[in-house]
Design an enzyme around this catalytic site. Structure first.
Site, PDB file in Angstrom:
ATOM      1  N   GLU A 130       0.834  -1.223   0.000  1.00  0.00           N
ATOM      2  CA  GLU A 130       0.000   0.000   0.000  1.00  0.00           C
ATOM      3  C   GLU A 130       0.862   1.264   0.000  1.00  0.00           C
ATOM      4  OE1 GLU A 130      -3.341   0.649  -0.135  1.00  0.00           O
ATOM      5  OE2 GLU A 130      -3.878  -1.465  -0.358  1.00  0.00           O
ATOM      6  N   GLY A 131       1.986   1.232  -0.687  1.00  0.00           N
ATOM      7  CA  GLY A 131       2.929   2.352  -0.661  1.00  0.00           C
ATOM      8  C   GLY A 131       3.906   2.145   0.475  1.00  0.00           C
TER       9      GLY A 131
END
Lengths: 593, 593
Positions: free
Chosen positions: B442-443
């Protein structure tokens, strides 16, 4: 994962340029005829070759396959036996062994470099010879001449391995409460009964025999740590000529399923009236263990260093190869679909953090190894005593700080890879799993911190610390070139803070013994960062001298030092506040924990 | 490992006592008819029951067995299907879903608590419904009414799952360079072709269908991030009534072998002229993704929190049970063979570090979730705008800081167990492996730090930061009871340092864009600790009010706050020095990296 490349240039820089190990050897009669720079270079290159070519290639496969147990027998992963045989053919198991019994008698300063390459290439493999080395040390230091003559030559040859049987299921950090029993037989041997757990290399298929060193209690022995004796218990009984006889009553009950070092068999070993041979005097087993622990603990620190170095090598290679995003100031390679990771300041920050910690770690391990050599080989008693005090002080730091930094470095090296860092094939996650144990075994890092602050600082009222402080102060006063002056000043200030903290804690522990446990881990970390700062100054002062005609190597040392002083050493400030905050804040009603 | 016990009392304390979520709901017309304290309590208890009884028991076994792939099909570990069915029967997949399409319409503040219990009990399992929730959010926010009506009810029911197909082998953090193609068909659908990697739940055997949300490029789309569109690509084609038709041209090529979350299938998904349905407008795919990312990123932060909480629960239980050594001041239980670990100040230091980080983390995730609810449900536009700014600012911190602290907490929870922490059976090492991914997906947390400092601080010249600072300053000015005054003062000072750093960095980044990457991670950590300090003051001010008649619970909050301010918040001092040190020290000749 990038192929392992032994960091030979960096090792040479540390060993010879920074610390002048070859000079120390030349000036030490006990070593002068044994090792010189040429011998050492040849050994380093030999170690590089075998670790790069034989041992590193079975690191990933060893993790996937793991050591296995079936019907009491352990099988090591594919390739381990062949690599072990090659390792023995090279004579590596006996590298630091006593020459009177067939060892090479090499100094620990050299052995530590070989250890680093071993752990970096394959931590699971490294543990088999390393536990043997530890067992050999204990035998060499404390066993009778007959036992030494029987066991040591075969252990130095790698024909037989060793294991250290200390832990029991209820007794880990607290060995004083072990229950394994030793009953004297009429023939002077003993019958050993009990179950030991977490025995690294307790069984394997690499060697014809395994020499277990076992802590056990004699009948009527005093309670607690002063009632523990040390025994040699061979897996296979041997006659006085070293011929293998029938199996001893020793069995491997199972192996553990672990987070990492899966190629290393961690065994439950059952002794059921097994024949054992007392080492040294009764009831002195624990103190015998501690005499070899300084060597072992340094080696475990080196595991942290080696795993970190390997992770850094891969992260650097990946950051140079992987393209993702553009530099903050605009595309560096507009023709490519993206720039390399290296253009991102945050990625460089991670790589330089890894580099500054790894190279300082190598310097510290080498420095401590050279003190170990002085303590063992120095001519004058005064030098030996001085070096022994330094070793005692520095060993818990080398063990704990190098492994704590090892975890941080491998976690960072995994982060550089992004999602690929989490995938097994790339190898970065294995290094995190493999290095994690090094913070736990051979005395947890919390135990190391207690050892440091309790036994090594408070107990001697800071005397050994004072010796070290004087050395660093003297170095700083001589090293202050224009270039180094600001860093010398910064280190001086940090050292002064550590010194004040030391005084403060000695006082506080007198008042309340809980102050020790409450401050110990932070104290060790502060000490570690200050030592790394000292190591960086040692490295930088040599690098500065060699800048003329530099191909970039020495400038990179200065740059990395700058980074360390700007971004890593400042961690001390926060730790000081925490370490001074006292033990009261650790009190809480345990019902609400 | 101790059985998982949902931390209901602590959740209630945070949600209702500290933040008055029930009051916020009552005062928000869009929520007032949907949820009240009684409903929420029932849901919390229901979530506790299913996670404790159905989902936690398959956590270890799921890790051992892992998800498996055979001939294009993924099989989840034993028990996952039954637990998933039970989860759907309870209606949990639709808990925060839009009520117009069959969801329960519950606020995120409640959903975040359920997420925490899910991740704490079984992170691998948690990911299956969580990815569906993310996909549902994107569909709900951006798809046509027809697509919503077709997909959402079945996804909220858990009958169909969702997946997010973003990453390609060459495009992870940098999604602007993806290559997957979408060709328009004559019937208004599209043909999707390309290979996506790291697709969580990309295949599984839990649901009848999987709704892939796929980023792809339309013909002639602009290069880079502004040429990416979003498509629904079902695994099995469906008619307009939702009946399953033939398989779509989507296949699972393999699954990854990972460090952890082994029960979660991480898939390579091949799209080979698969039928896809455009979501929203062409070329807006990436921005659509970002609208739901705040929800998803908070959930990933909650994974860090949940794993940390679980590790802490086990470590506390172990420290109370395991006997080793004696208290520094002499035996506490002389009749036992040793005292419990709890007598050692260093062990309590570890447990209190874990507790102070975990409870502050829960407070922060709840606080951010309530801001998300305000941004979505508030009556006035001003409130919505204000809350949206807070959410934008706080989300990257919640994601990265909660997961960074999650790793630290689980590593500490493993350390408390000593050697047993490294053994798989005890479960502590699994939590370390499982939580590690949350810092990456998610980053990555580095990307979060760039998002925070770049987009959320420098870009708006610190405006959102100013809003938050005002809120904290106001709270401090009102909260200064005699007991809290010194802590208020300490937080004020830390906040002022953060504020000065913010101003300084905004200036520096103008001059040299590399200053952003060089300071981002440290900036995020400073911000995180300051927020945790704020959270502890919020908790402590409520605890202080409730001390009369306290059973010890509220006093423990004050004690833990004291610990946090003495030993954790001071970390800010060092980070400030490092963050201010500038980008020059990250420059090095890359040949010597």
């Amino acid at each position: 994962m990038a192929d392992f490349q032994a960091p030979l240039r960096n090792i040479r820089f540390t060993l010879f340029d920074v610390f002048g190990a070859d000079q120390q050897w030349a000036n030490t009669p006990a070593l002068a005829g044994v090792v010189d720079r040429e011998t050492a270079e040849a050994m380093l290159e030999g170690a590089a070759k075998i670790t790069e070519q034989e041992i590193a290639p079975i690191n990933r496969s060893g993790d996937e396959e793991g050591a296995t147990w079936d019907n009491g027998k352990v099988t090591t992963p594919a390739g381990f036996k062949e690599a072990y045989d090659a390792y023995c053919e090279g004579g590596w198991p006996g590298i630091t062994g006593n020459a009177d019994f067939g060892g090479f008698g090499m100094p620990k300063a050299l052995g530590a470099q070989v250890d680093e390459m071993l752990y970096a290439s394959n931590s699971s493999f490294a543990l088999y010879p390393n536990l043997s080395a530890g067992a050999s040390l204990a035998i060499e230091a404390h066993a009778s001449e007959a036992l030494k003559a029987l066991y040591l030559p075969r252990m130095y040859a790698g024909e037989w391995a060793g294991s250290m049987c200390l832990t029991e299921s209820h007794a880990g950090s607290d060995l004083g409460i072990i229950r394994t029993k030793a009953e004297p037989s009429t023939d002077g041997t003993h019958k050993i009964s009990g179950t030991k757990i977490f025995i690294t290399g307790g069984d394997q298929d690499l060697t014809a025999n395994i020499v277990h060193l076992v802590l056990a209690r004699l009948p009527g022995a005093p309670k607690g740590p002063k009632g523990i004796s040390l025994f040699i218990v061979p897996k296979i009984n041997v006659d006085s000529a070293g011929e293998l006889l029938e199996a001893n009553r020793v069995s491997c009950g199972s192996i553990e399923h672990k987070m990492g070092i899966k190629g290393s068999a961690t065994c439950v070993i059952n002794f059921d009236d097994a024949t054992g041979y007392l080492v040294g005097e009764p009831n002195r087993g624990l103190s015998y263990m501690f005499t070899m622990m300084n060597y072992e603990r340094l080696s475990i620190g080196v595991q942290g260093l080696g795993c970190g170095d390997r992770s850094m090598q891969s992260a650097i290679a990946y950051a140079k190869d992987r393209r993702q995003g553009r530099a903050a100031t605009g595309a560096v390679e507009p023709e490519a679909f993206a720039d390399t990771l290296l253009v991102h300041a945050d990625v460089r920050r991670m790589l330089l953090t890894m580099k500054s910690l790894t190279e300082a770690g190598r310097a510290l391990s080498t420095y401590v190894a050279m003190e170990l050599d002085k303590a063992k080989y120095a001519e004058s008693t005064a030098d030996k005593v001085n070096a022994s005090a330094m070793v005692a002080l520095l060993t818990p730091i080398a063990k704990a700080f190098l492994t704590d930094m090892g975890l941080d470095v491998t976690v960072m090296g995994q982060q550089v890879f992004g999602g690929h860092g989490y995938i097994r094939e790339w190898g970065q996650e294995q290094l995190v799993r493999d290095v994690r144990i090094a913070q736990i075994y051979e005395g947890t890092n919390g135990i190391q911190a207690h050892d440091l602050l309790g036994r090594k600082v408070v107990f001697d009222r800071g005397e050994a610390f004072g010796l070290l402080k004087t050395e660093i102060d003297e170095f700083i006063s001589q090293a202050s070139s224009d270039l180094l002056a600001p860093y010398c000043e910064q280190l001086s200030a940090a050292l002064m803070e550590l010194s004040n903290l030391t005084d403060e804690l000695i006082q506080k522990v007198d008042t309340n013994p809980h102050e020790m446990g409450a401050a110990a881990v932070e104290y060790l970390h502060i000490f570690g960062y200050v030592l790394y700062g000292y190591m960086w100054l040692r490295m930088a002062s040599v690098a500065e001298e060699k800048l003329a005609g530099d191909d970039g190597f020495y400038q990179s040392k200065l740059d990395t030092m700058t980074f360390f002083f700007a971004r890593v050493l400042p961690r001390v400030s926060s730790l000081i506040i925490s370490a001074k905050s006292g033990c009261e804040n650790t009190e809480i009603n345990s019902d609400w924990l």
